[in-house]
Design a protein around this motif. Structure first.
Motif, PDB file in Angstrom:
ATOM      1  N   THR A 178      -5.940   3.910  -5.552  1.00  0.00           N
ATOM      2  CA  THR A 178      -5.991   3.319  -4.219  1.00  0.00           C
ATOM      3  C   THR A 178      -6.523   1.896  -4.320  1.00  0.00           C
ATOM      4  OG1 THR A 178      -8.204   4.198  -3.834  1.00  0.00           O
ATOM      5  CG2 THR A 178      -6.345   5.540  -3.054  1.00  0.00           C
ATOM      6  N   LYS A 186       0.854   3.985  -3.151  1.00  0.00           N
ATOM      7  CA  LYS A 186       0.660   5.425  -2.932  1.00  0.00           C
ATOM      8  C   LYS A 186       1.821   6.221  -3.533  1.00  0.00           C
ATOM      9  CE  LYS A 186      -1.066   6.413   1.012  1.00  0.00           C
ATOM     10  NZ  LYS A 186      -1.253   6.640   2.459  1.00  0.00           N
ATOM     11  N   ALA A 246      -0.917   8.611  -5.005  1.00  0.00           N
ATOM     12  CA  ALA A 246      -2.231   8.455  -4.375  1.00  0.00           C
ATOM     13  C   ALA A 246      -3.401   8.603  -5.352  1.00  0.00           C
ATOM     14  CB  ALA A 246      -2.391   9.400  -3.191  1.00  0.00           C
ATOM     15  N   THR A 298       0.829  -1.212   0.000  1.00  0.00           N
ATOM     16  CA  THR A 298       0.000   0.000   0.000  1.00  0.00           C
ATOM     17  C   THR A 298       0.862   1.259   0.000  1.00  0.00           C
ATOM     18  OG1 THR A 298      -0.289  -0.185   2.409  1.00  0.00           O
ATOM     19  CG2 THR A 298      -2.045  -1.086   1.029  1.00  0.00           C
TER      20      THR A 298
END
Length: 155
Positions: free
Chosen positions: A141, A133, A138, A129
């Motif tokens: 997602t 990002k 970002a 994760t």
């Protein structure tokens, strides 16, 4: 059957056979072969009083042992199934990011965008994760769908 994190759920049934002649011998085969999260069902078509209790125990034990000898064991890895959507120009980079994290794509849907459903192990989840990002600023997602365990490798 024998299930649970520490094989803490165990049950056997003689299902109408004389007590101790079917379920317990099958459960013992499961334990002896160190089979976890396993259910064994044996159906008998012949025998009855002709086999006697000793013959029933041998028949059920042999059936369960024969099945145990033929199965493929797999270690299960706990993790999360995610869903992530991106445009076509980012799809290859996202797929590579999933693969680099040791993930496996379970489903891909191609519409206006590309949506991947994929599995990431618990040990790689945070790194994945963070990298997602960082890589896509970002813009993309990953939504957690469910927690589950997947086979690591077939033994």
């Amino acid at each position: 059957y024998q299930i649970g994190e520490n094989d803490n759920l165990q049950r056997s049934s003689d299902a109408g056979e004389p007590a101790g002649t079917a379920g317990r011998p099958i459960l013992e085969v499961i334990k002896k072969n160190e089979l976890h999260n396993t259910c064994v069902v044996v159906t008998r078509y012949f025998g009855g009083v002709l086999l006697g209790t000793g013959g029933l125990v041998r028949a059920y034990t042999k059936a369960a042992a024969d099945a145990a000898a033929k199965i493929t064991k797999a270690d299960m890895t706990p993790g999360t199934v995610f869903s992530a959507e991106c445009d076509y120009s980012s799809a290859e980079r996202l797929a590579k990011l999933i693969a680099d994290a040791g993930g496996s794509v379970e489903n891909t849907v191609y519409t206006e965008n590309v949506r991947y459903e994929f599995f990431i192990s618990d040990t790689e989840k945070q790194k994945f994760t963070d990298k997602l990002k960082e890589t896509f600023c970002a813009r993309i997602t990953a939504e957690e769908i469910k927690n589950e365990a997947m086979p690591e490798e077939v033994k």
